[in-house]
Design an enzyme around this catalytic site. Structure first.
Site, short mmCIF file in Angstrom:
data_model
loop_
_atom_site.label_atom_id
_atom_site.label_comp_id
_atom_site.label_asym_id
_atom_site.label_seq_id
_atom_site.Cartn_x
_atom_site.Cartn_y
_atom_site.Cartn_z
N GLU A 90 0.81 -1.22 0.00
CA GLU A 90 0.00 0.00 0.00
C GLU A 90 0.85 1.28 0.00
O GLU A 90 0.34 2.37 -0.27
CB GLU A 90 -0.92 0.02 1.22
CG GLU A 90 -2.01 -1.03 1.23
CD GLU A 90 -3.13 -0.74 0.24
OE1 GLU A 90 -3.08 0.34 -0.41
OE2 GLU A 90 -4.03 -1.57 0.10
N GLU A 121 7.56 -22.18 7.14
CA GLU A 121 7.93 -21.34 8.29
C GLU A 121 8.91 -22.03 9.23
O GLU A 121 9.43 -21.41 10.15
CB GLU A 121 6.69 -20.93 9.07
CG GLU A 121 6.03 -22.08 9.83
CD GLU A 121 4.89 -21.58 10.71
OE1 GLU A 121 5.02 -21.75 11.94
OE2 GLU A 121 3.92 -21.02 10.19
#
EC number: 4.2.1.126
Length: 307
Positions: A90, A121
């Site tokens: 953004e 992960e």
């Protein structure tokens, strides 16, 4: 790590506890389920408020890095990683910054944004490699995001970042987490057990999103990306954003829509430049030089001309 040890570690985490308020949520009608969710969500802003001093310290480090040409790098797995990528993505349209000024890294790479990548992960080496791939330097800031505070991918990344002198920040939702012990700064909002046990995309994810919003928004304001409360560095890349740019110029200057459109046409939709020209009467080159002399701060450029 053995299965028994992992279970034992999870049992110690606040975010993995069972919420006594929602033990019978499976018996409730839709409206009451939603009311329970909403009730629990109301605890999140309070938890975030308690860690504002830590958030402020992090923002100051990020601003210092930006001023030296450094970058902000988020890294996480699953929901934590996705939230980092979201916030990073953004920044270019909102603040007209380069796409590599704020970077979001997720365990498993871009595919993990939509699909779960099994075991991604669990490898600290992947965290280190991800930072090496973007050529991390000591002028950068790395924010490791992990609700549990024990994600190996994040641990590996933070350890590597620290080893080369980059500023490290831990964002977790458990007190005294592993990553908090590694990082230079720790932000640890404790939102308590989730309404569905261990579903940390809920309150914990909301807390993370609020804090990531604060990190980038406050940092961008501090480096001159706003005038008053207006997004004067917005990148007008579509019809909606062009219309927003026109409104911003009108709001900042009190000019008409036609005048806002005219000056934006002159500046190639550079809102900050357009406002400075409209308020001061400067030509485009004079305004551009004035902004540069003011370090990109529109208010300073206006004050210097009108003083």
């Amino acid at each position: 790590m053995t299965e028994q040890r992992l279970i034992s570690e999870l049992e110690q985490l606040v975010s993995e506890g069972r919420n006594p308020n929602t033990m019978h949520i499976d018996l409730l009608p839709t409206f009451d389920i939603l009311r329970e969710i909403n009730y629990e969500d109301q605890t999140v802003p309070t938890a975030v408020e308690k860690v504002i001093p830590a958030i402020a310290a992090a923002v100051n480090q990020i601003v210092a890095a930006f001023q030296k040409g450094g970058r902000l790098i988020y890294m996480g797995a699953g929901t934590s990683g996705r939230l980092g990528v979201l916030d990073a993505s953004e920044c270019p349209p909102t603040f007209s910054v380069p796409s590599d000024m704020v970077i979001g890294l997720i365990a498993g790479g871009p595919e993990a944004l939509q699909n779960s990548i099994e075991g991604a992960e669990d490898d600290p080496e992947q965290g280190r490699q991800a930072l090496q791939d973007i050529k991390l330097t000591s002028t950068d800031v790395v924010v490791g995001i992990a609700v549990s505070g024990r994600t190996p991918y994040v641990i590996g990344g933070l350890n590597y970042a620290k080893s080369i002198g980059a500023v490290t920040i831990a964002l977790s939702c458990n007190p005294n987490s592993i990553i908090a012990g590694i990082a230079d700064l720790a932000i640890s909002p404790v939102v308590g057990p989730e309404i569905l046990t261990g579903s940390t995309r809920l309150k914990s994810g909301t807390a993370q999103k609020l804090i990531l919003n604060m990190l980038t928004t406050a940092s961008m304001i501090r480096i001159g990306k706003s005038y008053q409360n207006l997004m004067v560095d917005v990148h007008a890349s579509n019809k909606k954003l062009v219309a927003r740019a026109i409104r911003i110029v009108m709001q900042a200057t009190g000019c008409t829509q036609a005048d806002a459109r005219r000056v934006l046409d002159q500046t190639g939709n550079d809102v900050k430049l357009a406002i400075l020209m409209e308020i001061t009467g400067m030509g485009i080159e004079e305004a551009r030089a004035a902004l540069q002399n003011a370090g990109g701060f529109l208010r300073k450029a206006i004050s210097a001309k009108t003083a």
